[in-house]
Design a protein around this motif. Structure first.
Motif, PDB file in Angstrom:
ATOM      1  N   ILE A  42       0.938  -1.179   0.030  1.00 49.41           N
ATOM      2  CA  ILE A  42      -0.027  -0.135  -0.136  1.00 49.41           C
ATOM      3  C   ILE A  42       0.911   1.401   0.172  1.00 49.41           C
ATOM      4  N   GLU A  45       1.516   1.555  -3.711  1.00 48.71           N
ATOM      5  CA  GLU A  45       0.546   1.876  -4.452  1.00 48.71           C
ATOM      6  C   GLU A  45       0.223   3.463  -4.295  1.00 48.71           C
ATOM      7  N   TYR A  46       0.242   3.905  -3.122  1.00 49.23           N
ATOM      8  CA  TYR A  46      -0.195   5.142  -2.822  1.00 49.23           C
ATOM      9  C   TYR A  46       1.029   6.252  -2.941  1.00 49.23           C
ATOM     10  N   PRO A  65     -10.720   5.876   1.424  1.00 46.79           N
ATOM     11  CA  PRO A  65     -10.191   4.513   0.783  1.00 46.79           C
ATOM     12  C   PRO A  65      -8.993   3.913   1.288  1.00 46.79           C
ATOM     13  N   LEU A  66      -7.991   4.959   1.616  1.00 44.48           N
ATOM     14  CA  LEU A  66      -6.659   4.459   2.272  1.00 44.48           C
ATOM     15  C   LEU A  66      -6.959   3.723   3.514  1.00 44.48           C
ATOM     16  N   GLU A  68      -9.570   2.117   4.308  1.00 45.37           N
ATOM     17  CA  GLU A  68     -10.312   0.652   3.993  1.00 45.37           C
ATOM     18  C   GLU A  68      -9.457  -0.400   3.574  1.00 45.37           C
ATOM     19  N   ALA A  69      -8.537   0.274   2.789  1.00 45.27           N
ATOM     20  CA  ALA A  69      -7.368  -0.405   2.286  1.00 45.27           C
ATOM     21  C   ALA A  69      -6.474  -1.112   3.096  1.00 45.27           C
ATOM     22  N   ASP A  72      -8.009  -3.782   5.257  1.00 38.55           N
ATOM     23  CA  ASP A  72      -8.526  -5.072   4.419  1.00 38.55           C
ATOM     24  C   ASP A  72      -7.022  -5.847   4.330  1.00 38.55           C
ATOM     25  N   ALA A  73      -6.110  -5.103   4.208  1.00 36.64           N
ATOM     26  CA  ALA A  73      -4.883  -5.828   4.327  1.00 36.64           C
ATOM     27  C   ALA A  73      -4.432  -6.359   5.668  1.00 36.64           C
ATOM     28  N   THR A  76      -6.804  -9.641   6.249  1.00 33.75           N
ATOM     29  CA  THR A  76      -7.037 -10.665   5.166  1.00 33.75           C
ATOM     30  C   THR A  76      -6.111 -11.780   5.660  1.00 33.75           C
ATOM     31  N   SER A 149     -13.692  -7.397   4.701  1.00 30.13           N
ATOM     32  CA  SER A 149     -12.752  -7.147   3.537  1.00 30.13           C
ATOM     33  C   SER A 149     -13.609  -7.065   2.297  1.00 30.13           C
ATOM     34  N   ASP A 151     -12.543  -6.500  -0.767  1.00 31.34           N
ATOM     35  CA  ASP A 151     -11.949  -7.257  -1.827  1.00 31.34           C
ATOM     36  C   ASP A 151     -12.123  -8.460  -1.681  1.00 31.34           C
TER      37      ASP A 151
END
Length: 278
Positions: A42, A45-46, A65-66, A68-69, A72-73, A76, A149, A151
């Motif tokens: 991440i 990515e960001y 959004p960050l 949430e990402a 999620d990471a 998971t 998550s 995703d």
């Protein structure tokens, strides 16, 4: 000077508190390596300059959004088909028999379902039982599968898996029986399997009442990440969502003996499950 990929003590502490508030997960001590391995993709990515900068941004809640990402990471987990074996053996050998003559649906909740392997494994076991017991389960099967998550839930709904994920616990016979070959080399579950499962986003810190009542709950390899008081609250809500004498499956290494008295352990050979006390 701290490496750009390393987590500072203050940032680690702040992130731990943030994660516990958001989803109940307790990082504990010396898990910096886990934070690094999960969050560095991440960072790239960001386009953050350092991992600590990412953490500070997340803790401050500046980018939804960050955030949430990141959650999620961190939530998971690796999963596989027919994980641990014995719950599915108990289903086909003992537990399905208990419900086979009912005319209403058998309702099962798969909590923290990740990319769908657990609920779909349950459906496969159900179909194998029905093939051996014609006329059983006239009411059918309904599975509600939840995860934090989005995703993972997207992948689960798509029900398409590559060779690596298919190799983890799935026999060639089941691949041939329950999947269709795709042009890209992946396998996709047949509609007769996917039709039984409804996927929903759910944080286990929130209320479960909207899910309805269940005959069985699979909440495996999840509670180990929560503090005792959070674990107790989750188990109380699971008990409330179960029918009388409903069944709870936990992970092979999990125990609730010191957390709640709402369930009694039922030992089998092999494996065990928990039955809700009347």
């Amino acid at each position: 000077m701290l490496d750009s990929r390393e987590v500072g003590e203050q940032e680690y502490s702040q992130f731990g508190h943030y994660l516990e508030r958001q989803c109940g997960i307790v990082l504990g001590e010396n898990k910096q390596y886990l934070v690094k391995s999960r969050l560095m993709p991440i960072v790239r990515e960001y386009e953050f300059s350092t991992l600590n900068t990412l953490i500070k941004t997340v803790v401050n809640g500046e980018n939804r959004p960050l955030n949430e990402a990141v959650v999620d990471a961190m939530t998971t987990n690796e999963t596989l088909w027919f994980r641990d074996g014995y719950p599915f053996d108990l289903l086909t050998r003992i537990l399905f028999e208990k419900y086979a003559n009912r005319r209403e649906p058998l309702r099962i909740w798969s909590a923290a379902c990740s990319s769908g392997q657990e609920p779909y494994s349950i459906v496969m076991a159900y179909h194998e039982f029905k093939n051996k017991n014609p006329g059983s389960f006239k009411g059918g099967l309904e599975i509600v599968a939840t995860d934090l998550s989005n995703d993972m839930l997207l992948r689960a709904r798509n029900a398409e898996y590559d060779g690596l994920s298919l190799s983890r616990g799935l026999s060639e016979q089941r691949k041939n029986t329950f999947f269709n070959q795709q042009a890209n080399g992946n396998l996709k579950l047949k509609p007769e399997i996917t039709k039984h499962v409804t996927f929903k986003t759910l944080n286990l810190l929130d209320s479960f009442t909207g899910l309805g009542r269940f005959d069985m709950v699979f909440c495996r390899n999840v509670l180990i990440y929560f503090a005792p008081d959070v674990k107790r609250k989750i188990l109380q809500q699971i008990a409330a969502s179960l029918q009388n004498s409903g069944i709870l499956f936990l992970g092979a290494s999990e125990s609730i003996a010191s957390v709640t008295e709402q369930f009694e352990m039922v030992r089998c050979n092999p494996g065990l499950y928990y039955s809700k006390k009347s």
